[in-house]
Design an enzyme around this catalytic site. Sequence first.
Site, PDB file in Angstrom:
ATOM      1  CG  ASN A 124      -2.424  -7.654   9.058  1.00  0.00           C
ATOM      2  OD1 ASN A 124      -1.706  -6.719   9.384  1.00  0.00           O
ATOM      3  ND2 ASN A 124      -2.914  -7.792   7.830  1.00  0.00           N
ATOM      4  N   GLY A 125      -2.569  -5.912  12.049  1.00  0.00           N
ATOM      5  CA  GLY A 125      -3.217  -4.641  12.378  1.00  0.00           C
ATOM      6  C   GLY A 125      -2.605  -4.072  13.639  1.00  0.00           C
ATOM      7  CD1 TRP A 173       7.307  -5.196   7.252  1.00  0.00           C
ATOM      8  CD2 TRP A 173       5.988  -3.851   8.470  1.00  0.00           C
ATOM      9  NE1 TRP A 173       7.691  -3.901   7.023  1.00  0.00           N
ATOM     10  CE2 TRP A 173       6.910  -3.065   7.749  1.00  0.00           C
ATOM     11  CE3 TRP A 173       5.071  -3.217   9.310  1.00  0.00           C
ATOM     12  CZ2 TRP A 173       6.938  -1.673   7.835  1.00  0.00           C
ATOM     13  CZ3 TRP A 173       5.094  -1.835   9.402  1.00  0.00           C
ATOM     14  CH2 TRP A 173       6.015  -1.074   8.666  1.00  0.00           C
ATOM     15  CD  GLU A 188       8.202   3.999  -9.196  1.00  0.00           C
ATOM     16  OE1 GLU A 188       7.839   4.658  -8.218  1.00  0.00           O
ATOM     17  OE2 GLU A 188       8.200   2.753  -9.203  1.00  0.00           O
ATOM     18  CG  HIS A 242      16.737  27.073  -7.043  1.00  0.00           C
ATOM     19  ND1 HIS A 242      17.075  28.403  -7.001  1.00  0.00           N
ATOM     20  CD2 HIS A 242      16.061  26.893  -8.208  1.00  0.00           C
ATOM     21  CE1 HIS A 242      16.606  29.012  -8.075  1.00  0.00           C
ATOM     22  NE2 HIS A 242      15.990  28.107  -8.822  1.00  0.00           N
ATOM     23  CD  GLU A 250      10.447   0.628  -3.160  1.00  0.00           C
ATOM     24  OE1 GLU A 250       9.374   0.444  -2.595  1.00  0.00           O
ATOM     25  OE2 GLU A 250      10.586   0.515  -4.394  1.00  0.00           O
ATOM     26  CB  CYS A 279       1.050  -9.066   9.644  1.00  0.00           C
ATOM     27  SG  CYS A 279       2.057  -8.203  10.843  1.00  0.00           S
ATOM     28  CE  LYS A 332      10.312   0.382  -7.490  1.00  0.00           C
ATOM     29  NZ  LYS A 332       9.000   0.894  -7.534  1.00  0.00           N
ATOM     30  NE  ARG A 391      -0.659  -9.680   3.987  1.00  0.00           N
ATOM     31  CZ  ARG A 391      -1.541  -8.836   3.502  1.00  0.00           C
ATOM     32  NH1 ARG A 391      -1.824  -8.848   2.225  1.00  0.00           N
ATOM     33  NH2 ARG A 391      -2.162  -7.987   4.281  1.00  0.00           N
ATOM     34  CE  LYS A 413       3.665  -5.738  -4.380  1.00  0.00           C
ATOM     35  NZ  LYS A 413       4.436  -4.809  -5.222  1.00  0.00           N
TER      36      LYS A 413
HETATM   37  C1  G6P Z   1       4.200  -0.235  -0.119  1.00  0.00           C
HETATM   38  C2  G6P Z   1       4.913  -0.988  -1.231  1.00  0.00           C
HETATM   39  C3  G6P Z   1       5.046  -0.090  -2.458  1.00  0.00           C
HETATM   40  C4  G6P Z   1       3.686   0.439  -2.885  1.00  0.00           C
HETATM   41  C5  G6P Z   1       2.968   1.146  -1.729  1.00  0.00           C
HETATM   42  C6  G6P Z   1       1.518   1.459  -2.070  1.00  0.00           C
HETATM   43  O1  G6P Z   1       5.006   0.791   0.339  1.00  0.00           O
HETATM   44  O2  G6P Z   1       6.183  -1.416  -0.798  1.00  0.00           O
HETATM   45  O3  G6P Z   1       5.618  -0.830  -3.529  1.00  0.00           O
HETATM   46  O4  G6P Z   1       3.839   1.328  -3.953  1.00  0.00           O
HETATM   47  O5  G6P Z   1       2.946   0.288  -0.573  1.00  0.00           O
HETATM   48  O6  G6P Z   1       0.828   0.253  -2.250  1.00  0.00           O
HETATM   49  P1  G6P Z   1      -0.508   0.085  -3.067  1.00  0.00           P
HETATM   50  O7  G6P Z   1      -0.839  -1.375  -2.952  1.00  0.00           O
HETATM   51  O8  G6P Z   1      -1.535   0.959  -2.404  1.00  0.00           O
HETATM   52  O9  G6P Z   1      -0.225   0.514  -4.471  1.00  0.00           O
END
Ligand code: G6P
Length: 610
Positions: free
Chosen positions: A100-101, A75, A483, A506, A490, A2, A487, A27, A605
């Site tokens: 937001n919240g 969001w 990671e 396993h 996502e 948000c 990626k 956001r 984000k």
């Molecule tokens: C969200 C984002 C990720 C990020 C994570 C942690 O899930 O989509 O890309 O790694 O938050 O965010 P931060 O700002 O704490 O690194």
Amino acid sequence: MCGIVGAVAERDVSPILLEGLRRLEYRGYDSAGLAVMDTHNLLHRHRAVGKVSALDAAHASAPLTGSTGLAHTRWATHGAPTEANAHPHLARDEVAIVHNGIIENHESLRKRLTADGYHFTSETDTESVVNAIHARLAAGDDLFVGVQNVLSELEGAYALGVISTREPGRLIAARRGSPLVIGVGIGEHFIASDVAALLPVTRDFIYLEEGDVVDLTRDSLTIYDTNGQPVDRPVRTTELTADAAERGEYRHFMAKEIHEQPRAIAETLEGRISDNRVLPEALGPEATALLEQAQRIQIVACGTSYHAGLVARYWFESLAGLPCDVEVASEFRYRRHVVPAGTLFVTLSQSGETADTLAALREAKTLGYLASLAICNVPESSLVRESDLVMMTRAGPEIGVASTKAFTTQLTALLLTVIAAARRQGLGESEESRLVAALCHIPRQIEEVLTLESKVEALAEQFVDKHHSLFLGRGSQFPIAMEGALKLKEISYIHAEAYPAGELKHGPLALVDADMPVITVAPRDDLVEKLKSNLQEVRARGGQLYVFADAASAPAADDGCQVLILPSVDEVLAPLLYTIPLQLLAYHVAVLKGTDVDQPRNLAKSVTVE
Ligand code: G6P
């Protein structure tokens, strides 16, 4: 998670609010809305499901003008992304709010307000707040007092902005648990979830503290702290410029951010090393003493930042001899802890506003840790302000939801920290100098890897019709495999799992067939021969292998095993280099699949709610 923008000005604020929303869209992007008060002091609103562009279209067909207004990109938490649930929410066309919240006691508020005759038109928690404020105004409170009285009833987290037709030209804003900044213009004031939203109109900002409530008009600004006392908060001028968060020649922010990594890493190193040694002041004046006392490390983070922590664990233990635990923040915060003496608490976060990471830090402060260190990309963030020690990454604004340059700059900052801590554990001068020299060479090596992009793009074509994939790594490459899998899932929505290669037999080996691509990061290190045996297990079952390797460690390429050779790199630094082809792979698969690369479905984000 948000985005909020608001303005009180003399000019028409609609274009400012819409541009702010575009800049905050990373956001949250499932619906958006705008409310402005016209010259007759009437509130008008547009809301639209989907991206800010849908709101732009609604606005273009029936433009709203006014000098006081609020806007929001959502969001969804309470209620699906529908027009009715989109903000701003109105109470009887007299009060408008953006929020937001999460308000945890919204159900009891809703019950009470419904009994008092309020009609609800959405499923959101926010609508209870705007109706409660309206009820206060109807009972005689002015806007500031009304908002303050309602805030004292709320449980949960919020950043919010409120305007009312009863008091045109006044905007009340508040923050508790969610970020909010005040933009200071000339004869105008703004609010926003982060500075990026307002860079076209001001570079002067006030960063609110937890519990602050602000009373704004065009030419006045009063901040009250959590006890209701007026307080002065400094106005800071940001170094960011309006184009820092623009896409430039790139098709997507993610592509731009992948290519910015050499520069971002170089900037993160800038001024922190000299003569191939980490400068004592790299972590701030108190850091050296605290690092000397540290006997253990506890790292807490979420998402990609968590993966950076997992890599750092190998470094802390192997280079500095410090036991290191790493945990995701959402688990850490709700667990009982036994804190060994001398444990340094380290948070990693791009945004510095991730709700779970912040909550973990606040919890940790009550638990007797030695001190807290934040490694973070946003200097004015809550995490930075609340930590004892800070090491800034200098990645610049990261807009793509899938984190790239924030990750590699976190790794860089972490390695500097580990080296600084390792001195006490006897890391010799020559070893330090070898590591630092190799680290300084990394930006150039990443540039070399980026020249392989067309080859990765060709590999990506083979993933477009796949539904599942497996990522393998060993040692400090296992977090890199994690990671890479994150990626890919996502942004391309292909199911991707990461396994330590030795664990294959396993369980996951049962999944391997010709339709299951198996991606492996295989730099030259102590475990590479073992890794190659694991890869044989995949080949023997008809699995398709994609291996990123060093010329000296690469398995032989054949029909079922495609190999991409990366530059030779010091084993310690290999995670920094090997993450690059995995970012490129995910990016190109997503582009070929036609997904929304920068704003993948269901994600945001900056996750500022629990
Ligand atoms: C969200 C984002 C990720 C990020 C994570 C942690 O899930 O989509 O890309 O790694 O938050 O965010 P931060 O700002 O704490 O690194």
